[in-house]
Write a protein that holds these residues in place. Structure first.
Motif, PDB file in Angstrom:
ATOM      1  N   ASN B 357       0.838  -1.203   0.000  1.00 45.43           N
ATOM      2  CA  ASN B 357       0.000   0.000   0.000  1.00 45.43           C
ATOM      3  C   ASN B 357       0.872   1.251   0.000  1.00 45.43           C
ATOM      4  O   ASN B 357       0.662   2.185  -0.790  1.00 45.43           O
ATOM      5  N   GLN B 448      -7.977  -5.883   3.543  1.00 48.77           N
ATOM      6  CA  GLN B 448      -7.430  -5.705   2.212  1.00 48.77           C
ATOM      7  C   GLN B 448      -6.767  -4.349   2.140  1.00 48.77           C
ATOM      8  O   GLN B 448      -7.400  -3.323   2.330  1.00 48.77           O
ATOM      9  N   LEU B 449      -5.481  -4.365   1.911  1.00 51.50           N
ATOM     10  CA  LEU B 449      -4.739  -3.104   1.902  1.00 51.50           C
ATOM     11  C   LEU B 449      -4.146  -2.798   0.541  1.00 51.50           C
ATOM     12  O   LEU B 449      -3.508  -1.782   0.342  1.00 51.50           O
ATOM     13  N   ILE B 450      -4.345  -3.724  -0.388  1.00 53.45           N
ATOM     14  CA  ILE B 450      -3.821  -3.455  -1.712  1.00 53.45           C
ATOM     15  C   ILE B 450      -4.720  -4.104  -2.750  1.00 53.45           C
ATOM     16  O   ILE B 450      -5.458  -5.017  -2.445  1.00 53.45           O
TER      17      ILE B 450
END
Ligand SMILES: Cc1cc2nc3c(=O)[nH]c(=O)nc-3n(C[C@H](O)[C@H](O)[C@H](O)COP(=O)(O)O)c2cc1C
Ligand code: SF4
Ligand code: FES
Lengths: 185, 450
Positions: B357, B448-450
């Protein structure tokens, strides 16, 4: 290319504020883009002439700065913050919900030109993430169920009447933001 | 066990901002002694104000923490060229949202601070360079400046004196690199915001239009007003030596009460901030890591020990909770307090995802002038994104580290460091997670970070 009297007079007022004309470039581009939605080649040349630079000196700004456009966003442009603090609070989910409910992928404009979504970098309101902007207004803590409700209201054009999501800024606004952001092509 | 008292905020900059009934209008500001310090300033000699700022020890709040009084001293006054003052209101470092509060809620404080600073350095003109996503902020500032002008607090012949200084709000257009002071200056000249190389382009000597220029952060400039009110000597007693005044810390991420909190420098530790002020972690979670000064600063692991010698010679041995929140504390722990943006991460975070991210941010924001930065930031993004998509390889951790090491120190501006420090520190502290990704692939992430 045609600009309203209002925009033209704002531009005339703006340029002399700077010691050098070229410095007014970003501000003039903003004014033109606010009215036309994007900066066409014609607009580029017009601005360049106004500031006594070459069209490429304007073009290179349009192609560099993320907020400057060669094609317009939708009538309602939705910015969703992507960066870590908001992501830790669920912004990827928020973006997905908005994509589904508004019927357009991030980075794109819906075919009818109504909506566009931009999944973008930190909006400097990370304490209240996920942060979503619609046009010029900021909405905070838009996650999970909240995001669905938010998206539904947005689609129904009822968002402005909802107090639930309105950010703290709302109470500070002396004049409500003008709806001039983007006009039809 | 005795329950510790929650550390008390000491609000100087945000003294009025959140008070019920306090507005961003001039009449409200005047009712609260607004512009009294500007009047005081105009009874002083410009260089006397500079002396007070120097005595106060106030350090820049924009990221680097350079003493403001010293910066003002570097101003080239002999060149005979006009001098400019620029307020850096670009506020783009992920995790930072303090300048926003000031501009939205107390714009006249910034204007007063700026006009005092402008008079002190004898600026010909002053600018506020504000990020364009702050639509509302720019409007509020414009209105406030119009009000201030009407009352002669800025513009022509300020307070009836012979000194005039116009204040112009200039909006950026969405690029993080405009926060870097020389990139900002290029941008304000109507060009692409490509940072300039230092030396020779120190703004205090060769800034806007190649004229001597002072660039200071919003919070720094607001402090000028309070330095004048208290006197530099008194101001320097707030906080700790070399860490004077208050700071507005911005806490984001996985705590109960994220937000902005103003404290005297060194008045509390990182642990007190997280647990006492911000209400601790989310239910059932444990602390994993903290990024203490905006996403560019090096990450701190919850279970590491930080030890060494402070500048004054005292030895320290801290856990993450013990790190004092001032300028020097996070630096002593191997990171920095940067822009004051504290990003808290708990045990649900997959560190490779968090890295991906952050890397996506730097890849998007590099101005592209220097090959190591332009290519390297993109590589780091590509590698970490691939790792999260199930394509992690054994050698990725070392590959990332080698890319980051080849950016650091080889670029025109400090963005190069800002982009490589996260990767270097994530690998140094969470190498096991990067290697585990290669071994076990991507497990379904809770976030979910990406
Ligand atoms: C990549 C990069 C981004 C920066 N972004 C900002 C910013 O958004 N706001 C800011 O005040 N300073 C930012 N800075 C720091 C400025 O270059 C400059 O040091 C600061 O504005 C000086 O003000 P101060 O001395 O009052 O802190 C940034 C620096 C770098 C290298
Ligand atoms: S380090 Fe990166 S952001 Fe800075 S000048 Fe070089 S390419 Fe641009
Ligand atoms: S990370 Fe979303 S506003 Fe900063």
């Amino acid at each position: 290319m045609e600009l309203s009297e209002e925009t033209l007079s704002k531009i005339e007022d703006l340029i002399p504020k700077y010691p050098e004309k070229r410095s007014a470039a970003l501000m003039v581009i903003h004014l033109v883009q606010d009215e036309l939605g994007a900066i066409s080649d014609d607009a580029c040349s017009w601005i360049a002439e106004k500031l006594e630079v070459e069209p490429i000196n304007i073009k290179e700004l349009i192609t560099f700065y993320p907020m400057l456009r060669e094609t317009p966003w939708g009538k309602k442009h939705v910015r969703v913050c992507r960066t870590l603090p908001c992501a830790l609070r669920g912004s990827y989910g928020t973006c997905k919900v908005l994509e589904e409910k508004l019927g357009v992928k991030e980075g794109h404009v819906r075919e009818d030109g109504e909506f566009s979504i931009e999944f973008m970098e930190c909006l400097a309101d990370c304490g209240e993430g996920p942060v979503v902007m619609v046009g010029e207004e900021t909405f905070e803590n838009i996650e999970g169920k909240n995001a669905e409700k938010f998206a539904d209201l947005l689609v129904q054009e009822k968002l402005n009447s909802s107090k639930d999501f309105v950010s703290y800024e709302k109470s500070l606004v002396t004049k409500p933001p003008s709806s001039k952001t983007t006009k039809k092509k | 066990m005795i329950k510790k008292k929650t550390p008390k905020e000491r609000r100087i900059i945000l003294k009025h901002a959140d008070n019920p009934g306090y507005s961003n209008k001039l009449d409200c500001y005047l009712k609260n002694d607004g512009y009294a310090m500007l009047k005081k300033a105009f009874k002083m000699k410009p260089e006397e104000i500079g002396e007070e700022v120097l005595k106060s020890g106030v350090r820049g709040r924009g990221g680097a923490g350079f003493p403001a009084g010293m910066k003002w001293k570097f101003l080239d006054r002999k060149s005979g060229k006009p001098i400019y003052l620029i307020c850096n209101a670009d506020e783009s470092e992920p995790g930072t949202f303090k300048d926003r509060q000031i501009m939205h809620k107390d714009p006249h404080q910034l204007i007063e601070g700026m006009m005092i600073a402008a008079y002190a350095i004898q600026a010909k003109q002053a600018f506020i360079y504000i990020r364009a996503e702050f639509f509302e902020g720019a409007r509020i500032l414009e209105e406030a400046i119009a009000e201030a002008k009407a009352k002669n607090f800025c513009g022509d012949k300020i307070l009836g004196s012979s000194y005039s200084c116009d204040l112009v709000v200039h909006r950026g257009a969405g690029a993080y690199i405009c926060g870097e002071e020389t990139g900002l200056i290029e941008s304000l000249e109507g060009k692409r915001p490509n940072p300039r190389i230092k030396p020779p382009y120190f703004p205090a000597v060769l800034g806007l239009y190649q004229c001597p220029t002072i660039v200071n952060n919003v919070e720094t400039l607001c402090n000028v007003k309070h330095i004048l009110e208290m006197g530099g000597e008194e101001f320097s007693k707030i906080g700790k030596p070399n860490n004077t005044g208050t700071r507005i810390w911005c806490v984001s991420g996985q705590v109960q009460k994220p937000g902005y909190y103003e404290f005297e420098c060194g008045a509390l530790t990182l642990g007190e901030m997280i647990y006492d002020v911000c209400g601790g972690l989310l239910p059932g979670r444990t602390l994993k890591a903290v990024i203490p000064g905006g996403s560019s600063s090096k990450i701190l692991r919850a279970d590491e020990r930080f030890s060494g010698k402070l500048k004054d010679g005292t030895e320290f041995d801290w856990g993450i909770d013990d790190i004092p929140l001032d300028f020097d504390g996070p630096t002593s722990a191997g990171s920095m307090s940067g822009s004051g943006g504290i990003i808290v991460m708990d045990d649900t975070v997959d560190m490779v995802e968090a890295m991906a991210n952050i890397n996506a941010f730097y890849a998007h924001e590099s101005c592209g002038q220097c090959t190591p930065c332009r290519e390297g930031s993109l590589w780091m993004k590509k590698i970490t994104t691939r790792m999260c998509g199930g394509g992690a390889r054994k050698e990725d951790a070392d590959l990332l580290l080698s890319v980051a090491n080849q950016i650091e120190g080889r670029t025109i501006c400090a963005f190069g460091e800002a982009a490589s420090w996260p990767t270097q520190s994530f690998i140094a502290k969470f190498r096991d997670e990067f290697e585990d990704k290669a071994q076990n692939g991507s497990t379904k992430p809770p976030l979910q970070l990406i």
